[in-house]
Design an enzyme around this catalytic site. Structure first.
Site, mmCIF file in Angstrom:
data_model
loop_
_atom_site.group_PDB
_atom_site.id
_atom_site.type_symbol
_atom_site.label_atom_id
_atom_site.label_comp_id
_atom_site.label_asym_id
_atom_site.label_seq_id
_atom_site.Cartn_x
_atom_site.Cartn_y
_atom_site.Cartn_z
ATOM 1 C CG PHE A 52 -2.852 -6.692 6.380
ATOM 2 C CD1 PHE A 52 -4.196 -7.040 6.458
ATOM 3 C CD2 PHE A 52 -2.046 -6.912 7.481
ATOM 4 C CE1 PHE A 52 -4.719 -7.603 7.623
ATOM 5 C CE2 PHE A 52 -2.552 -7.475 8.636
ATOM 6 C CZ PHE A 52 -3.895 -7.809 8.712
ATOM 7 C CB ILE A 53 -1.907 -2.453 8.750
ATOM 8 C CG1 ILE A 53 -1.448 -3.787 9.349
ATOM 9 C CG2 ILE A 53 -2.338 -1.504 9.867
ATOM 10 C CD1 ILE A 53 -0.252 -3.668 10.292
ATOM 11 C CG ASP B 256 0.608 0.814 -1.255
ATOM 12 O OD1 ASP B 256 1.613 0.245 -1.737
ATOM 13 O OD2 ASP B 256 -0.136 0.285 -0.411
ATOM 14 N N GLY C 249 1.011 -4.457 -1.492
ATOM 15 C CA GLY C 249 -0.412 -4.205 -1.342
ATOM 16 C C GLY C 249 -1.160 -4.434 -2.643
ATOM 17 C CG LEU D 243 0.442 2.278 8.376
ATOM 18 C CD1 LEU D 243 -0.976 1.797 8.086
ATOM 19 C CD2 LEU D 243 0.827 1.949 9.808
ATOM 20 C CB THR E 157 12.696 -0.250 1.431
ATOM 21 O OG1 THR E 157 13.095 -0.706 0.141
ATOM 22 C CG2 THR E 157 11.228 0.149 1.395
ATOM 23 C CB ALA F 26 4.049 1.195 11.331
ATOM 24 C CE1 TYR G 170 10.298 -4.877 8.841
ATOM 25 C CE2 TYR G 170 9.966 -6.624 10.454
ATOM 26 C CZ TYR G 170 9.498 -5.514 9.778
ATOM 27 O OH TYR G 170 8.233 -5.033 10.033
ATOM 28 C CE LYS H 106 9.551 -0.465 10.696
ATOM 29 N NZ LYS H 106 9.000 0.514 9.704
#
Length: 316
Positions: A2-3, A22, A27, A65, A84, A106, A138, A142
């Site tokens: 998306f981004i 990707d 996506g 991203l 991941t 990101a 999550y 991050k």
């Protein structure tokens, strides 16, 4: 993704040739249908598998991203989420470090966790829940990505900028993993109920992806941004219940709005943050950042492109 698809369009419009890696797990190749073949190299596969086959010296900048993203994925598959995010970020950093390629990493507003200090500033403490609660997998993964990126900046002199996105929304976004706005819009377009989790009094800030991607390339050319963490988003809050009402009103939908518990939605109780609003003083200080797209315009544009098979509405 998306981004990423919007970022590719932004970079190509500035004359760049973009290589996209990707695995298409979240996506769609069709997201890049508007980009000319001469401007794009597309490689389908995992970042960690593809990058060793490429020469880092051939790139001017990297925008990482790729991630296992979303509240629902973190709840349903915490192991996959952590592995991941951490493994693929390490692969990017190792790849970039050899040629010292400036890199955007990101991150997410989720890293602030249960902090009650509003608005969230980049130097605030992160308040995560217990490891027995998958909800925090999550956010934790991050946060580790951020530590890694900043460590590689200090130890390897790699130019890194960490960006914490706050509910980036817009055309091409889907709600499969808990993204609230595309789910609301899909339901409103279909005339189905918009399902709000909890009381609906929780507040979030939504920023159009087209405003977000204008910022990212500029960060890598700004010395004051390198080696820092930056909140990227809009700092105007709206409750989830009011968001549902705004979607219905903007699209003149016949849909009703219904409230269900988090336990009903996720199949188990989960913790939710009541408020999440960014302090974007740093970002404004660098560029005078001012989003151009209103939330109403984002809703209209998202509705115009949302597919008939889009997931039905839920809210985080």
């Amino acid at each position: 993704g998306f981004i990423g698809s919007h970022l590719v369009e932004q970079l190509v419009s500035g004359g760049d040739h973009v290589t996209v890696v990707d695995d298409l797990s979240t996506g769609r190749r069709a997201n890049l249908s508007g980009v000319g073949a001469d401007d794009l190299t597309f490689i389908e596969g995992d970042v960690s598998a593809v990058l060793p086959q490429l020469d880092a010296s051939g790139f001017d900048e990297i925008h990482h991203l790729a991630a296992a993203v979303g509240v629902r994925l973190g709840v349903d598959q915490p192991g996959r989420t952590i592995e991941t995010n951490v493994q693929e970020t390490l692969a990017v950093l190792r790849f970039a470090s050899g040629a010292r390629v400036p890199t955007v990493l990101a991150s997410t507003s989720e890293v602030y966790g249960k902090s009650e200090r509003i608005p969230f500033a980049e130097t605030d403490d992160l308040v995560l829940g217990p490891t027995t609660e998958p909800r925090w997998a999550y956010a934790c993964s991050k946060a580790i990505d951020e530590f890694l990126g900043l460590a590689w900046h200090r130890d390897q002199d790699l130019p890194v900028v960490v960006v914490r996105f706050f509910n980036t929304v817009g055309p091409r976004q889907v709600g499969t993993w808990g993204m609230v706005l595309p789910r609301f819009v899909a339901a409103a377009v279909a005339g189905e109920p918009l399902l709000v989790y909890g009381t609906g009094e929780q507040t979030r800030c939504f920023c159009d992806v087209r405003d977000v991607v204008e910022v990212l390339p500029r960060l890598l050319s700004e010395p004051r941004a390198v080696g820092t963490v930056l909140n990227v988003g809009r700092d105007e809050s709206i409750s989830i219940a009011d968001l549902a009402r705004l979607v219905v009103a903007t699209l003149e939908s016949s849909s009703s709005i219904e409230f269900i518990s988090h336990e009903e939605a996720y199949g188990r109780p989960i913790e939710d943050m009541v408020h999440r609003r960014p302090d974007i003083t740093r970002l404004r200080g660098l560029f005078g950042f001012q989003p151009r797209f209103s939330l109403e315009q984002t809703i209209i544009d998202l509705a115009a492109v949302i597919g008939q098979d889009a997931p039905r509405s839920t809210a985080e």
